[in-house]
Design a protein around this motif. Structure first.
Motif, short mmCIF file in Angstrom:
data_model
loop_
_atom_site.label_atom_id
_atom_site.label_comp_id
_atom_site.label_asym_id
_atom_site.label_seq_id
_atom_site.Cartn_x
_atom_site.Cartn_y
_atom_site.Cartn_z
N ARG A 94 47.92 27.07 38.22
CA ARG A 94 49.35 27.18 37.90
C ARG A 94 50.21 27.17 39.15
O ARG A 94 49.88 27.76 40.17
N TYR A 95 51.36 26.50 39.01
CA TYR A 95 52.28 26.35 40.14
C TYR A 95 52.85 27.69 40.59
O TYR A 95 52.98 27.93 41.79
N ASP A 96 53.20 28.56 39.64
CA ASP A 96 53.81 29.84 40.01
C ASP A 96 52.83 30.80 40.69
O ASP A 96 53.24 31.83 41.19
N PHE A 97 51.54 30.45 40.75
CA PHE A 97 50.57 31.28 41.45
C PHE A 97 50.07 30.65 42.74
O PHE A 97 49.18 31.18 43.38
N LYS A 98 50.64 29.51 43.13
CA LYS A 98 50.22 28.84 44.38
C LYS A 98 50.53 29.75 45.56
O LYS A 98 51.62 30.26 45.71
N GLY A 99 49.52 29.98 46.40
CA GLY A 99 49.71 30.79 47.59
C GLY A 99 49.75 32.28 47.35
O GLY A 99 49.94 33.06 48.28
N SER A 100 49.60 32.72 46.12
CA SER A 100 49.63 34.16 45.85
C SER A 100 48.22 34.72 45.87
O SER A 100 47.24 34.00 45.68
N LYS A 101 48.13 36.01 46.12
CA LYS A 101 46.83 36.68 46.13
C LYS A 101 46.66 37.38 44.79
O LYS A 101 47.11 38.51 44.63
N SER A 102 46.05 36.69 43.87
CA SER A 102 45.82 37.27 42.54
C SER A 102 44.34 37.22 42.23
O SER A 102 43.69 36.20 42.43
N GLU A 103 43.82 38.34 41.75
CA GLU A 103 42.41 38.44 41.40
C GLU A 103 42.26 39.00 40.00
O GLU A 103 42.94 39.95 39.63
N VAL A 104 41.34 38.40 39.25
CA VAL A 104 40.95 38.93 37.95
C VAL A 104 39.43 39.02 37.97
O VAL A 104 38.75 38.01 38.14
N THR A 105 38.90 40.24 37.84
CA THR A 105 37.46 40.42 37.88
C THR A 105 36.99 41.18 36.65
O THR A 105 37.65 42.12 36.19
N LEU A 106 35.86 40.75 36.12
CA LEU A 106 35.25 41.40 34.97
C LEU A 106 34.13 42.31 35.47
O LEU A 106 33.23 41.87 36.18
N GLU A 107 34.23 43.59 35.10
CA GLU A 107 33.16 44.53 35.41
C GLU A 107 32.49 44.89 34.10
O GLU A 107 32.71 44.23 33.10
#
Length: 161
Positions: free
Chosen positions: A29-42
């Motif tokens: 996604r364009y709005d997340f370019k260059g952002s530090k976003s993480e989604v992790t499944l535990e």
């Protein structure tokens, strides 16, 4: 004696697939370019770490849409509070509810008792067993519980005659 079990189970393979799809969409996604976003499944939780509340809400929307497409109820997700993380980041933990808790089991028992039908219900670990002599009474209980919003995604399994 006819009986059935009331359970709340989530297919963890489908959860894993939904999280992976969400991670791919976030990466594209364009709005997340260059952002530090993480989604992790535990084990029984999803951890979301991102830069601001706007992106956090967007990630949760993406996750919810992927869950719904995979046939996982949004009721199975329990959202924790939004916490500040290091480096002006925000974190949220989303728990995946597995099983019927004791409190919810008592609530289900009370709903069944209020019907005045000739059925018995008992809590067994993370499920509720309902027994009765008349199959029609058991089916009425199922329809009643499907109509009630108990905050859980309920499944009715092991229907025995």
């Amino acid at each position: 004696m006819p009986s059935f079990d009331i359970v709340s189970k989530v297919d963890m393979q489908e959860v894993d697939n939904a999280v992976n799809q969400a991670v791919k969409e976030i990466a594209q996604r364009y709005d997340f370019k260059g952002s530090k976003s993480e989604v992790t499944l535990e084990k029984d939780a999803i951890k979301v770490l991102t830069e601001d509340d706007f992106r956090l809400k967007a990630i949760i929307d993406i996750l919810q849409s992927k869950f719904i497409k995979r046939g996982i109820s949004a009721k199975a997700l329990q959202y924790g509070k939004v916490e500040n993380a290091s480096g002006s980041m925000v974190r949220q933990v989303i728990d995946i509810q597995q099983g019927v808790s004791k409190e919810k089991g008592k609530e289900i028992n009370n709903v069944i008792k209020e019907t005045k039908l000739k059925v018995q219900s008992q809590i067994q670990d993370d499920q509720v067993r309902v027994t009765g002599k008349n199959i029609d009474d058991l089916q009425q209980v199922i329809q009643l519980l499907k109509g009630k919003d108990l905050g859980l995604d309920l499944q009715f399994v092991n229907f025995r005659q």
